[in-house]
Motif scaffolding. Sequence first.
Motif, PDB file in Angstrom:
ATOM      1  N   GLU A   5       0.837  -1.209   0.000  1.00 21.66           N
ATOM      2  CA  GLU A   5       0.000   0.000   0.000  1.00 21.66           C
ATOM      3  C   GLU A   5       0.868   1.254   0.000  1.00 21.66           C
ATOM      4  O   GLU A   5       0.540   2.257  -0.645  1.00 21.66           O
ATOM      5  CB  GLU A   5      -0.953  -0.012   1.194  1.00 21.66           C
ATOM      6  CG  GLU A   5      -2.066  -1.035   1.083  1.00 21.66           C
ATOM      7  CD  GLU A   5      -2.937  -0.848  -0.145  1.00 21.66           C
ATOM      8  OE1 GLU A   5      -3.314   0.302  -0.466  1.00 21.66           O
ATOM      9  OE2 GLU A   5      -3.234  -1.852  -0.808  1.00 21.66           O
ATOM     10  N   ALA A   6       1.997   1.208   0.708  1.00 19.48           N
ATOM     11  CA  ALA A   6       2.903   2.364   0.751  1.00 19.48           C
ATOM     12  C   ALA A   6       3.466   2.648  -0.649  1.00 19.48           C
ATOM     13  O   ALA A   6       3.571   3.806  -1.055  1.00 19.48           O
ATOM     14  CB  ALA A   6       4.032   2.113   1.743  1.00 19.48           C
ATOM     15  N   GLN A   7       3.816   1.586  -1.396  1.00 20.04           N
ATOM     16  CA  GLN A   7       4.345   1.769  -2.743  1.00 20.04           C
ATOM     17  C   GLN A   7       3.271   2.323  -3.672  1.00 20.04           C
ATOM     18  O   GLN A   7       3.540   3.193  -4.492  1.00 20.04           O
ATOM     19  CB  GLN A   7       4.890   0.454  -3.299  1.00 20.04           C
ATOM     20  CG  GLN A   7       5.493   0.586  -4.687  1.00 20.04           C
ATOM     21  CD  GLN A   7       6.689   1.510  -4.728  1.00 20.04           C
ATOM     22  OE1 GLN A   7       7.573   1.414  -3.889  1.00 20.04           O
ATOM     23  NE2 GLN A   7       6.711   2.427  -5.680  1.00 20.04           N
ATOM     24  N   LYS A   8       2.052   1.830  -3.542  1.00 18.60           N
ATOM     25  CA  LYS A   8       0.942   2.347  -4.351  1.00 18.60           C
ATOM     26  C   LYS A   8       0.732   3.829  -4.075  1.00 18.60           C
ATOM     27  O   LYS A   8       0.541   4.630  -5.001  1.00 18.60           O
ATOM     28  CB  LYS A   8      -0.347   1.589  -4.048  1.00 18.60           C
ATOM     29  CG  LYS A   8      -0.380   0.179  -4.588  1.00 18.60           C
ATOM     30  CD  LYS A   8      -1.691  -0.495  -4.212  1.00 18.60           C
ATOM     31  CE  LYS A   8      -1.718  -1.955  -4.565  1.00 18.60           C
ATOM     32  NZ  LYS A   8      -2.962  -2.615  -4.151  1.00 18.60           N
ATOM     33  N   LYS A   9       0.773   4.201  -2.792  1.00 17.67           N
ATOM     34  CA  LYS A   9       0.570   5.594  -2.400  1.00 17.67           C
ATOM     35  C   LYS A   9       1.699   6.470  -2.945  1.00 17.67           C
ATOM     36  O   LYS A   9       1.457   7.562  -3.473  1.00 17.67           O
ATOM     37  CB  LYS A   9       0.500   5.694  -0.869  1.00 17.67           C
ATOM     38  CG  LYS A   9       0.189   7.071  -0.360  1.00 17.67           C
ATOM     39  CD  LYS A   9       0.066   7.077   1.156  1.00 17.67           C
ATOM     40  CE  LYS A   9      -0.188   8.473   1.679  1.00 17.67           C
ATOM     41  NZ  LYS A   9      -0.290   8.516   3.136  1.00 17.67           N
ATOM     42  N   ALA A  10       2.928   5.979  -2.851  1.00 20.49           N
ATOM     43  CA  ALA A  10       4.080   6.736  -3.350  1.00 20.49           C
ATOM     44  C   ALA A  10       4.003   6.904  -4.870  1.00 20.49           C
ATOM     45  O   ALA A  10       4.287   7.987  -5.399  1.00 20.49           O
ATOM     46  CB  ALA A  10       5.377   6.050  -2.959  1.00 20.49           C
ATOM     47  N   SER A  11       3.609   5.852  -5.565  1.00 20.31           N
ATOM     48  CA  SER A  11       3.488   5.920  -7.025  1.00 20.31           C
ATOM     49  C   SER A  11       2.408   6.913  -7.438  1.00 20.31           C
ATOM     50  O   SER A  11       2.584   7.694  -8.380  1.00 20.31           O
ATOM     51  CB  SER A  11       3.163   4.544  -7.593  1.00 20.31           C
ATOM     52  OG  SER A  11       4.246   3.671  -7.398  1.00 20.31           O
ATOM     53  N   ASN A  17       2.024  14.499  -9.033  1.00 15.72           N
ATOM     54  CA  ASN A  17       2.912  15.659  -9.007  1.00 15.72           C
ATOM     55  C   ASN A  17       3.680  15.866 -10.314  1.00 15.72           C
ATOM     56  O   ASN A  17       4.230  16.949 -10.531  1.00 15.72           O
ATOM     57  CB  ASN A  17       3.916  15.537  -7.861  1.00 15.72           C
ATOM     58  CG  ASN A  17       3.267  15.726  -6.512  1.00 15.72           C
ATOM     59  OD1 ASN A  17       2.281  16.446  -6.373  1.00 15.72           O
ATOM     60  ND2 ASN A  17       3.794  15.071  -5.502  1.00 15.72           N
ATOM     61  N   ASN A  18       3.754  14.834 -11.179  1.00 15.35           N
ATOM     62  CA  ASN A  18       4.618  14.920 -12.348  1.00 15.35           C
ATOM     63  C   ASN A  18       3.927  14.708 -13.693  1.00 15.35           C
ATOM     64  O   ASN A  18       4.568  14.850 -14.728  1.00 15.35           O
ATOM     65  CB  ASN A  18       5.757  13.905 -12.211  1.00 15.35           C
ATOM     66  CG  ASN A  18       6.696  14.270 -11.089  1.00 15.35           C
ATOM     67  OD1 ASN A  18       7.514  15.156 -11.232  1.00 15.35           O
ATOM     68  ND2 ASN A  18       6.547  13.612  -9.950  1.00 15.35           N
ATOM     69  N   TYR A  19       2.663  14.370 -13.673  1.00 10.82           N
ATOM     70  CA  TYR A  19       1.946  14.103 -14.915  1.00 10.82           C
ATOM     71  C   TYR A  19       0.600  14.804 -14.920  1.00 10.82           C
ATOM     72  O   TYR A  19       0.011  15.046 -13.880  1.00 10.82           O
ATOM     73  CB  TYR A  19       1.706  12.591 -15.101  1.00 10.82           C
ATOM     74  CG  TYR A  19       2.960  11.828 -15.431  1.00 10.82           C
ATOM     75  CD1 TYR A  19       3.315  11.571 -16.751  1.00 10.82           C
ATOM     76  CD2 TYR A  19       3.794  11.362 -14.430  1.00 10.82           C
ATOM     77  CE1 TYR A  19       4.469  10.870 -17.057  1.00 10.82           C
ATOM     78  CE2 TYR A  19       4.956  10.670 -14.725  1.00 10.82           C
ATOM     79  CZ  TYR A  19       5.275  10.421 -16.038  1.00 10.82           C
ATOM     80  OH  TYR A  19       6.424   9.736 -16.334  1.00 10.82           O
ATOM     81  N   LYS A  20       0.152  15.105 -16.126  1.00 10.87           N
ATOM     82  CA  LYS A  20      -1.189  15.645 -16.308  1.00 10.87           C
ATOM     83  C   LYS A  20      -1.820  14.850 -17.432  1.00 10.87           C
ATOM     84  O   LYS A  20      -1.243  14.699 -18.511  1.00 10.87           O
ATOM     85  CB  LYS A  20      -1.139  17.126 -16.685  1.00 10.87           C
ATOM     86  CG  LYS A  20      -2.501  17.736 -16.868  1.00 10.87           C
ATOM     87  CD  LYS A  20      -2.410  19.231 -17.137  1.00 10.87           C
ATOM     88  CE  LYS A  20      -3.811  19.810 -17.244  1.00 10.87           C
ATOM     89  NZ  LYS A  20      -3.764  21.266 -17.390  1.00 10.87           N
ATOM     90  N   GLN A  21      -2.999  14.331 -17.192  1.00 11.26           N
ATOM     91  CA  GLN A  21      -3.687  13.574 -18.228  1.00 11.26           C
ATOM     92  C   GLN A  21      -4.401  14.520 -19.172  1.00 11.26           C
ATOM     93  O   GLN A  21      -4.982  15.524 -18.743  1.00 11.26           O
ATOM     94  CB  GLN A  21      -4.670  12.591 -17.607  1.00 11.26           C
ATOM     95  CG  GLN A  21      -3.971  11.452 -16.902  1.00 11.26           C
ATOM     96  CD  GLN A  21      -4.918  10.343 -16.508  1.00 11.26           C
ATOM     97  OE1 GLN A  21      -6.118  10.563 -16.332  1.00 11.26           O
ATOM     98  NE2 GLN A  21      -4.384   9.155 -16.377  1.00 11.26           N
ATOM     99  N   VAL A  22      -4.328  14.196 -20.447  1.00  9.20           N
ATOM    100  CA  VAL A  22      -4.955  14.991 -21.485  1.00  9.20           C
ATOM    101  C   VAL A  22      -5.889  14.069 -22.261  1.00  9.20           C
ATOM    102  O   VAL A  22      -5.464  13.031 -22.763  1.00  9.20           O
ATOM    103  CB  VAL A  22      -3.889  15.592 -22.437  1.00  9.20           C
ATOM    104  CG1 VAL A  22      -4.549  16.382 -23.545  1.00  9.20           C
ATOM    105  CG2 VAL A  22      -2.908  16.438 -21.656  1.00  9.20           C
ATOM    106  N   LYS A  23      -7.135  14.439 -22.334  1.00  8.64           N
ATOM    107  CA  LYS A  23      -8.116  13.632 -23.057  1.00  8.64           C
ATOM    108  C   LYS A  23      -8.020  13.949 -24.542  1.00  8.64           C
ATOM    109  O   LYS A  23      -7.916  15.106 -24.945  1.00  8.64           O
ATOM    110  CB  LYS A  23      -9.525  13.936 -22.548  1.00  8.64           C
ATOM    111  CG  LYS A  23     -10.584  13.082 -23.180  1.00  8.64           C
ATOM    112  CD  LYS A  23     -11.951  13.370 -22.576  1.00  8.64           C
ATOM    113  CE  LYS A  23     -13.005  12.516 -23.248  1.00  8.64           C
ATOM    114  NZ  LYS A  23     -14.335  12.746 -22.694  1.00  8.64           N
ATOM    115  N   LEU A  24      -8.061  12.908 -25.343  1.00  9.78           N
ATOM    116  CA  LEU A  24      -7.989  13.068 -26.788  1.00  9.78           C
ATOM    117  C   LEU A  24      -9.118  12.285 -27.431  1.00  9.78           C
ATOM    118  O   LEU A  24      -9.268  11.085 -27.202  1.00  9.78           O
ATOM    119  CB  LEU A  24      -6.638  12.537 -27.309  1.00  9.78           C
ATOM    120  CG  LEU A  24      -6.477  12.448 -28.820  1.00  9.78           C
ATOM    121  CD1 LEU A  24      -6.485  13.856 -29.436  1.00  9.78           C
ATOM    122  CD2 LEU A  24      -5.208  11.714 -29.166  1.00  9.78           C
TER     123      LEU A  24
END
Length: 61
Positions: A5-11, A17-24
């Motif tokens: 669960e800690a790894q899932k939370k960290a991921s 913090n580093n990606y933004k999803q863009v709908k296409l």
Amino acid sequence: MAISEAQKKASKKYFDNNYKQVKLSMPIKEAEALENFCKKKECSKAGFIRDAIKEKIERDL
């Protein structure tokens, strides 16, 4: 080996913090052509689209 669960939370935190999803959205025929091309070239659709965008931006600067 299961992901903790800690790894899932960290991921998730890293992604948020580093990606933004863009709908296409695209016409079905274009989407099918993209899928077929990516299968043939053994690349992901997202990777191909990102590379195409980068190439277009560099070319038009």
